[in-house]
Motif scaffolding. Structure first.
Motif: not given
Length: 132
Positions: A3, A50, A54, A57, A65-66, A69-70, A73, A121, A125
């Motif tokens: 991603k 973004i 990612r 991470s 995406e934990d 973050s999901k 989003m 976002w 966030n």
């Protein structure tokens, strides 16, 4: 990791398309073109933010995406979709009184949708999500 690469590829394609648009405009840019270019570059900065988040991470061995973050989003997408519906309704209502061509209004609407998502976002966030 995939991603992150996709985000960078889309950002590169948008940058390439913007450069081609600037070069094909016969060297004469109007005042509203500079505003569009500024918004596109702000969206590119957002996409790169973004992507780097990612990628960082993934390098730490964390999931890209934990759950939070999901959720951010999902909430951003739903709110920006809701706002975009009213934005398109306003564009349709005022399109008769505006002197812009239809492709200009569609382009402005698409950029507005992307900008709405980016702002939603950023709010969710950094402002957090209430526990429901």
């Amino acid at each position: 990791m995939k991603k992150s690469v996709i985000v960078f590829m889309v950002a590169a394609l948008v940058l390439l398309a913007t450069i081609l648009w600037i070069l094909s405009s016969s060297g004469v840019l109007k005042t509203n073109d500079f505003g569009s270019i500024l918004v596109v570059f702000l969206l590119l900065v957002f996409a790169l933010f973004i992507g780097f988040k990612r990628l960082r991470s993934a390098r730490r061995g964390e999931p890209a995406e934990d759950e939070l973050s999901k959720k951010v989003m999902q909430k951003s997408a739903s709110l920006s979709y809701y706002i975009s519906i009213y934005m398109w309704l306003a564009i349709g209502y005022f399109s008769e009184s505006l002197d812009y061509e239809i492709h200009t209004l569609i382009g402005a609407g698409i950029i507005g949708m992307a900008l709405t998502f980016a702002v939603c976002w950023l709010i969710f966030n950094f402002g957090g999500i209430k526990n429901e």
